[in-house]
Design an enzyme around this catalytic site. Structure first.
Site, PDB file in Angstrom:
ATOM      1  N   LYS A 180     -43.508  -5.567 -51.058  1.00  0.00           N
ATOM      2  CA  LYS A 180     -44.207  -4.587 -50.209  1.00  0.00           C
ATOM      3  C   LYS A 180     -43.504  -3.234 -50.284  1.00  0.00           C
ATOM      4  CE  LYS A 180     -45.928  -4.158 -45.421  1.00  0.00           C
ATOM      5  NZ  LYS A 180     -45.977  -4.831 -44.105  1.00  0.00           N
TER       6      LYS A 180
ATOM      7  N   SER B  98     -50.630  -5.282 -42.016  1.00  0.00           N
ATOM      8  CA  SER B  98     -50.414  -4.197 -42.928  1.00  0.00           C
ATOM      9  C   SER B  98     -50.087  -4.618 -44.361  1.00  0.00           C
ATOM     10  CB  SER B  98     -49.277  -3.314 -42.413  1.00  0.00           C
ATOM     11  OG  SER B  98     -48.062  -4.009 -42.376  1.00  0.00           O
TER      12      SER B  98
ATOM     13  N   SER C  11     -48.380  -8.799 -39.675  1.00  0.00           N
ATOM     14  CA  SER C  11     -48.728  -8.172 -40.951  1.00  0.00           C
ATOM     15  C   SER C  11     -48.661  -9.067 -42.170  1.00  0.00           C
ATOM     16  CB  SER C  11     -47.824  -6.972 -41.202  1.00  0.00           C
ATOM     17  OG  SER C  11     -48.336  -5.886 -40.505  1.00  0.00           O
TER      18      SER C  11
HETATM   19  N1  GLN Z   1     -51.157  -4.736 -36.839  1.00  0.00           N
HETATM   20  C1  GLN Z   1     -49.908  -4.671 -36.154  1.00  0.00           C
HETATM   21  C2  GLN Z   1     -49.519  -3.227 -35.943  1.00  0.00           C
HETATM   22  O1  GLN Z   1     -50.206  -2.392 -36.376  1.00  0.00           O
HETATM   23  C3  GLN Z   1     -48.854  -5.417 -36.887  1.00  0.00           C
HETATM   24  C4  GLN Z   1     -48.234  -4.671 -37.977  1.00  0.00           C
HETATM   25  C5  GLN Z   1     -47.077  -5.368 -38.626  1.00  0.00           C
HETATM   26  O2  GLN Z   1     -46.859  -6.560 -38.428  1.00  0.00           O
HETATM   27  N2  GLN Z   1     -46.302  -4.593 -39.369  1.00  0.00           N
HETATM   28  O3  GLN Z   1     -48.532  -2.937 -35.348  1.00  0.00           O
END
Ligand code: GLN
Length: 484
Positions: free
Chosen positions: A88, A163, A187
């Protein structure tokens, strides 16, 4: 066998680390042919935008070196020999650009590797490229990336989740065996569910965060996506453990005992009866529950709030108050001076900060920095930040208490199927609410496994469920998942 059948069978052999390693040992494949196969896949699926950068030459060179090492010392190969991974774009790799899909880190080259990266390389893994994601890990759809959105291979008009959407699609399209991502509030698990693969978030602190670009430091955890739990367990074993660079990284010893067979599993009635849960997802989850029962496990519906109240409604607010507070502090370091982008318009120090941050961060990142700064401000600290910390403690206590009576907790991974591009991007609150089932594991710091559970009865899209276990039960949870 038909040509399509032969192709499917040859693809199958790339779907687990053990079968790849068996093929490497008998010589039907070598690392170079594996990497060539994956590179071909990255070209075939490049329109999905899963990769920000493919390290083709480097991966081929490394494959040749590993093949040579294997010829000379076949017994000396590391546990990830033959594992090709995507990384990532928020995990540092020395000498490589890393931007957290943001403009503010444009052109930034890391001078060191994350501990997790060092460990997978030492275990003979191959890194094939940098995967797209939501900016700084903030988002649930991978629409919030400076490189543009990632598309779901099962329906390119729909989001892959976020994400770590690029990582999920990189595995989904067989461009690598495993993806390394990060999970602050889901994410890794939500994109895995949206793409029909497995995703795992370890116990908080199981894997060092050194070299992971910080979002919410008390939530962040490196996680992984793959085709099966055994591969993810192999990857976890290599990456986990204490690290002198991260004082929160400690190998939490699993509590005495393992997850028995049959296991006792709790499912919260508020999660399965939630108003936001699509009927199709509820059906697949209930089906999955029946499959667990048929396999001999007990599954009980119990209340999340034993007092009969609305405790579940506090999960999203607590997460978004605390994660944005931590983000506002973590992202203060991007000032136009030390890393990446500096606004060419700036004429003095103040303008350097102002213009670089204004131009370098996306709308969503700015919204969160502002929200986090607000909840931490002296007039509102007690009302929001402190209150959210108290709520987090209550939520964590409740989750841990359930593990006194149950081995596992079952819930959906997402209340909805993957949505179409643009459907939620104008409504940040709707986007935040889609994290209802994933953020609990991060608030409590417990391990959680996203499992492909079936297809949505209305649109055929993949549906994922999650199993969560007590802190430190990571390997047990993965082993349980492997037995399903
Ligand atoms: N969707 C969640 C957020 O926007 C989780 C994101 C993540 O786990 N990095 O914070």
């Amino acid at each position: 066998m038909t040509a399509a059948g032969i192709f499917a069978a040859s693809m199958q052999k790339f779907r687990s680390l053990s079968s790849i390693q068996a093929a490497l040992r008998v010589g039907t494949v070598n690392c170079r042919s594996l990497v060539e196969h994956y590179l071909q896949q990255t070209e075939q699926y490049s329109h999905l935008n899963a990769y920000v950068e493919v390290w083709a030459e480097e991966a081929l060179d490394r494959a040749d070196r590993l093949d040579a090492k294997f010829r000379e010392h076949p017994g000396a190969m590391g546990p990830l020999f033959g594992a090709v991974l995507s990384l990532k774009d928020n995990i540092c790799y020395a000498g490589h650009e890393v931007t957290a899909a943001s403009k503010i880190l444009e052109g930034f080259v890391s001078i060191y590797s994350a501990t997790a990266v060092e460990r997978v390389l030492a275990a003979d893994a191959i890194l094939i490229g940098r995967s797209n994601c939501d900016q700084f890990g903030m988002g649930s759809s991978n629409e919030n990336s400076v490189y543009g959105p990632v598309r779901n291979a099962l329906d390119p008009e729909r989001v892959p989740g976020g994400s770590s959407g690029g990582g999920a699609v990189s595995v989904q399209t067989d461009t690598c065996l495993l993806a390394l991502g990060s999970d602050t509030g889901g994410s890794v698990r939500q994109p895995a569910a949206f793409c029909g693969i497995w995703g795992f978030k370890p116990t908080y602190g199981r894997i060092s965060r050194h070299g992971l670009i910080a979002y919410g430091s008390s939530f962040d955890q490196i996680g992984m996506m793959g085709h099966n739990p055994a591969d993810m367990a192999a990857l976890l074993r290599v990456m986990e453990g204490p690290d002198g660079f991260d004082s929160t990284a400690a190998l939490t010893q699993p509590p005495a005992g393992t997850i028995p067979h049959p296991a006792s599993i709790a499912c919260f009635s508020e999660t399965i009866g939630h108003r936001g849960l699509e009927a199709g997802i509820r059906d697949v989850t209930l089906d999955f529950m029946e499959r667990l029962r048929a396999a001999g496990h007990t599954v009980d519906e119990i209340p999340f709030d034993p007092g009969g109240g609305d405790l579940l409604d506090y999960v999203i607010p607590a997460y978004y108050v605390l994660s944005t507070a931590e983000a506002s502090s973590n992202l203060a370091r991007y000032d136009g001076i030390r890393y990446g982008y500096r606004s060419p318009r700036a004429r003095n120090l103040e303008e350097t900060y102002l213009f670089s941050r204004t131009e370098g961060f996306s709308e969503e990142v700015k919204r969160r920095i502002l929200l986090g700064t607000f909840v931490l401000s002296s007039g509102y600290y007690d009302a929001y930040y402190n209150k959210a910390q108290q709520v987090r403690a209550i939520l964590r206590r409740r989750m841990l208490e359930v593990f006194n009576s149950y081995d596992l907790i079952l819930m959906p991974a997402s209340p909805t199927a993957p949505w179409r591009f643009g459907e939620k991007s104008d409504d940040p609150v709707a986007m935040y609410l889609s994290d209802i089932y994933t953020v609990l594991a991060n608030l409590a710091g417990i391990p959680a496994l996203a499992i492909p559970a079936g297809n949505h009865p209305e649109n055929g899209l993949p549906v994922g469920v999650q199993l969560m276990a007590a802190p430190g039960m990571d390997e047990n949870l993965l082993a349980f998942g492997g037995g399903l």
